[in-house]
Design a protein around this motif. Sequence first.
Motif, PDB file in Angstrom:
ATOM      1  N   MET A 151       0.850  -1.175   0.000  1.00  0.00           N
ATOM      2  CA  MET A 151       0.000   0.000   0.000  1.00  0.00           C
ATOM      3  C   MET A 151       0.897   1.240   0.000  1.00  0.00           C
ATOM      4  O   MET A 151       1.862   1.319   0.747  1.00  0.00           O
ATOM      5  CB  MET A 151      -0.886  -0.016   1.251  1.00  0.00           C
ATOM      6  N   ASN A 152       0.560   2.191  -0.839  1.00  0.00           N
ATOM      7  CA  ASN A 152       1.234   3.490  -0.851  1.00  0.00           C
ATOM      8  C   ASN A 152       0.292   4.531  -0.263  1.00  0.00           C
ATOM      9  O   ASN A 152      -0.842   4.674  -0.718  1.00  0.00           O
ATOM     10  CB  ASN A 152       1.616   3.900  -2.268  1.00  0.00           C
ATOM     11  N   ALA A 153       0.769   5.241   0.738  1.00  0.00           N
ATOM     12  CA  ALA A 153      -0.056   6.234   1.428  1.00  0.00           C
ATOM     13  C   ALA A 153       0.509   7.626   1.220  1.00  0.00           C
ATOM     14  O   ALA A 153       1.726   7.809   1.109  1.00  0.00           O
ATOM     15  CB  ALA A 153      -0.118   5.921   2.914  1.00  0.00           C
ATOM     16  N   LEU A 154      -0.381   8.601   1.202  1.00  0.00           N
ATOM     17  CA  LEU A 154      -0.014   9.999   1.085  1.00  0.00           C
ATOM     18  C   LEU A 154      -0.859  10.780   2.092  1.00  0.00           C
ATOM     19  O   LEU A 154      -2.077  10.635   2.122  1.00  0.00           O
ATOM     20  CB  LEU A 154      -0.288  10.485  -0.334  1.00  0.00           C
ATOM     21  N   VAL A 155      -0.197  11.560   2.943  1.00  0.00           N
ATOM     22  CA  VAL A 155      -0.879  12.419   3.912  1.00  0.00           C
ATOM     23  C   VAL A 155      -0.617  13.855   3.482  1.00  0.00           C
ATOM     24  O   VAL A 155       0.530  14.287   3.402  1.00  0.00           O
ATOM     25  CB  VAL A 155      -0.360  12.181   5.349  1.00  0.00           C
ATOM     26  N   ILE A 156      -1.694  14.577   3.180  1.00  0.00           N
ATOM     27  CA  ILE A 156      -1.607  15.970   2.743  1.00  0.00           C
ATOM     28  C   ILE A 156      -2.334  16.821   3.768  1.00  0.00           C
ATOM     29  O   ILE A 156      -3.441  16.481   4.198  1.00  0.00           O
ATOM     30  CB  ILE A 156      -2.241  16.160   1.351  1.00  0.00           C
ATOM     31  N   TYR A 157      -1.714  17.943   4.138  1.00  0.00           N
ATOM     32  CA  TYR A 157      -2.325  18.807   5.138  1.00  0.00           C
ATOM     33  C   TYR A 157      -2.180  20.273   4.759  1.00  0.00           C
ATOM     34  O   TYR A 157      -1.320  20.663   3.987  1.00  0.00           O
ATOM     35  CB  TYR A 157      -1.694  18.581   6.517  1.00  0.00           C
ATOM     36  N   GLU A 158      -3.046  21.054   5.359  1.00  0.00           N
ATOM     37  CA  GLU A 158      -2.979  22.520   5.339  1.00  0.00           C
ATOM     38  C   GLU A 158      -2.917  22.957   6.796  1.00  0.00           C
ATOM     39  O   GLU A 158      -3.692  22.476   7.611  1.00  0.00           O
ATOM     40  CB  GLU A 158      -4.236  23.075   4.672  1.00  0.00           C
TER      41      GLU A 158
ATOM     42  N   HIS B  96      -6.884  -1.066   5.821  1.00  0.00           N
ATOM     43  CA  HIS B  96      -6.575  -1.168   4.410  1.00  0.00           C
ATOM     44  C   HIS B  96      -6.209  -2.610   4.080  1.00  0.00           C
ATOM     45  O   HIS B  96      -5.512  -3.260   4.862  1.00  0.00           O
ATOM     46  CB  HIS B  96      -5.425  -0.216   4.038  1.00  0.00           C
ATOM     47  N   PRO B  97      -6.654  -3.128   2.946  1.00  0.00           N
ATOM     48  CA  PRO B  97      -6.428  -4.531   2.615  1.00  0.00           C
ATOM     49  C   PRO B  97      -4.962  -4.975   2.682  1.00  0.00           C
ATOM     50  O   PRO B  97      -4.672  -6.131   2.949  1.00  0.00           O
ATOM     51  CB  PRO B  97      -6.957  -4.684   1.194  1.00  0.00           C
ATOM     52  N   GLU B  98      -4.019  -4.076   2.445  1.00  0.00           N
ATOM     53  CA  GLU B  98      -2.622  -4.477   2.419  1.00  0.00           C
ATOM     54  C   GLU B  98      -1.872  -4.137   3.703  1.00  0.00           C
ATOM     55  O   GLU B  98      -0.646  -4.179   3.735  1.00  0.00           O
ATOM     56  CB  GLU B  98      -1.927  -3.821   1.218  1.00  0.00           C
TER      57      GLU B  98
ATOM     58  N   ARG C 195      -1.269   7.966  -9.390  1.00  0.00           N
ATOM     59  CA  ARG C 195      -2.062   6.751  -9.614  1.00  0.00           C
ATOM     60  C   ARG C 195      -1.698   5.632  -8.633  1.00  0.00           C
ATOM     61  O   ARG C 195      -2.529   4.790  -8.307  1.00  0.00           O
ATOM     62  CB  ARG C 195      -1.856   6.278 -11.059  1.00  0.00           C
ATOM     63  N   ASP C 196      -0.452   5.617  -8.129  1.00  0.00           N
ATOM     64  CA  ASP C 196      -0.034   4.516  -7.254  1.00  0.00           C
ATOM     65  C   ASP C 196      -0.417   4.714  -5.788  1.00  0.00           C
ATOM     66  O   ASP C 196      -0.165   3.841  -4.961  1.00  0.00           O
ATOM     67  CB  ASP C 196       1.463   4.254  -7.373  1.00  0.00           C
ATOM     68  N   VAL C 197      -1.072   5.828  -5.459  1.00  0.00           N
ATOM     69  CA  VAL C 197      -1.520   6.059  -4.082  1.00  0.00           C
ATOM     70  C   VAL C 197      -2.819   5.300  -3.867  1.00  0.00           C
ATOM     71  O   VAL C 197      -3.778   5.476  -4.619  1.00  0.00           O
ATOM     72  CB  VAL C 197      -1.714   7.570  -3.805  1.00  0.00           C
ATOM     73  N   ASP C 198      -2.832   4.449  -2.826  1.00  0.00           N
ATOM     74  CA  ASP C 198      -4.094   3.770  -2.515  1.00  0.00           C
ATOM     75  C   ASP C 198      -4.710   4.180  -1.199  1.00  0.00           C
ATOM     76  O   ASP C 198      -5.833   3.801  -0.911  1.00  0.00           O
ATOM     77  CB  ASP C 198      -4.019   2.245  -2.584  1.00  0.00           C
ATOM     78  N   LEU C 199      -3.985   4.990  -0.407  1.00  0.00           N
ATOM     79  CA  LEU C 199      -4.568   5.584   0.796  1.00  0.00           C
ATOM     80  C   LEU C 199      -4.169   7.051   0.837  1.00  0.00           C
ATOM     81  O   LEU C 199      -2.979   7.365   0.895  1.00  0.00           O
ATOM     82  CB  LEU C 199      -4.091   4.884   2.073  1.00  0.00           C
ATOM     83  N   LEU C 200      -5.157   7.918   0.765  1.00  0.00           N
ATOM     84  CA  LEU C 200      -4.956   9.361   0.866  1.00  0.00           C
ATOM     85  C   LEU C 200      -5.589   9.826   2.171  1.00  0.00           C
ATOM     86  O   LEU C 200      -6.760   9.543   2.432  1.00  0.00           O
ATOM     87  CB  LEU C 200      -5.622  10.089  -0.302  1.00  0.00           C
ATOM     88  N   VAL C 201      -4.799  10.512   2.995  1.00  0.00           N
ATOM     89  CA  VAL C 201      -5.319  11.127   4.212  1.00  0.00           C
ATOM     90  C   VAL C 201      -5.110  12.629   4.020  1.00  0.00           C
ATOM     91  O   VAL C 201      -4.004  13.073   3.742  1.00  0.00           O
ATOM     92  CB  VAL C 201      -4.576  10.633   5.472  1.00  0.00           C
ATOM     93  N   ILE C 202      -6.191  13.389   4.141  1.00  0.00           N
ATOM     94  CA  ILE C 202      -6.103  14.826   3.885  1.00  0.00           C
ATOM     95  C   ILE C 202      -6.782  15.590   5.011  1.00  0.00           C
ATOM     96  O   ILE C 202      -7.859  15.206   5.463  1.00  0.00           O
ATOM     97  CB  ILE C 202      -6.682  15.185   2.497  1.00  0.00           C
ATOM     98  N   GLY C 203      -6.115  16.655   5.473  1.00  0.00           N
ATOM     99  CA  GLY C 203      -6.677  17.392   6.596  1.00  0.00           C
ATOM    100  C   GLY C 203      -6.317  18.859   6.602  1.00  0.00           C
ATOM    101  O   GLY C 203      -5.341  19.283   5.984  1.00  0.00           O
TER     102      GLY C 203
END
Length: 172
Positions: free
Chosen positions: A1-8, A164-166, A43-51
């Motif tokens: 799983m590839n995760a990305l956390v984006i914040y402001e 997450h499944p992975e 495209r390779d991100v399967d978990l996006l956390v944004i806040g």
Amino acid sequence: MNALVIYESMWGNTRAVAEAVARGVGPGVRAIDVGDAPAILPRDVDLLVIGGPTHAFSMSRESTRQDAVQRGAPPGHEHGGIREWLDGQAPADHVDVATFDTRVAKVRKLPGSAAKSAAKSVRRHRLGRLVGSESFYVDDMEGPLLDGELDRARAWGAELARGHPEGRASAR
């Protein structure tokens, strides 16, 4: 799983929560300021956390970000936040998305929040499957975060990864 956390973050509290969530999601997962985030979700991100912070019971707007700067927040985010980033995304069916916000504890009971607004935006833009939404609390507009909130954020990140499944996420 590839995760990305984006914040402001205007005062640093949301950044601290994002970093704690990223640590909970998995080793090497970084929290990225929205100003440095990729314009289009990879495209390779399967978990996006944004806040982001709750401004006027929703995600921030240019006017609320400018108001925060006038109240002493460091300049630099007046023209773009998570609202604008989400508006620029194309539909995607391959990603799980979780939203979070920081908000003042004394108004916990009020219905609006940046996390709820971001979740609506995720649904409206068909940006994947919404898997969670959470609020983290600060004492006042500038903070600090209430005791225990960073531990709670880290635990929430771990919960997202377990769901997450992975399993645990890898760095992105």
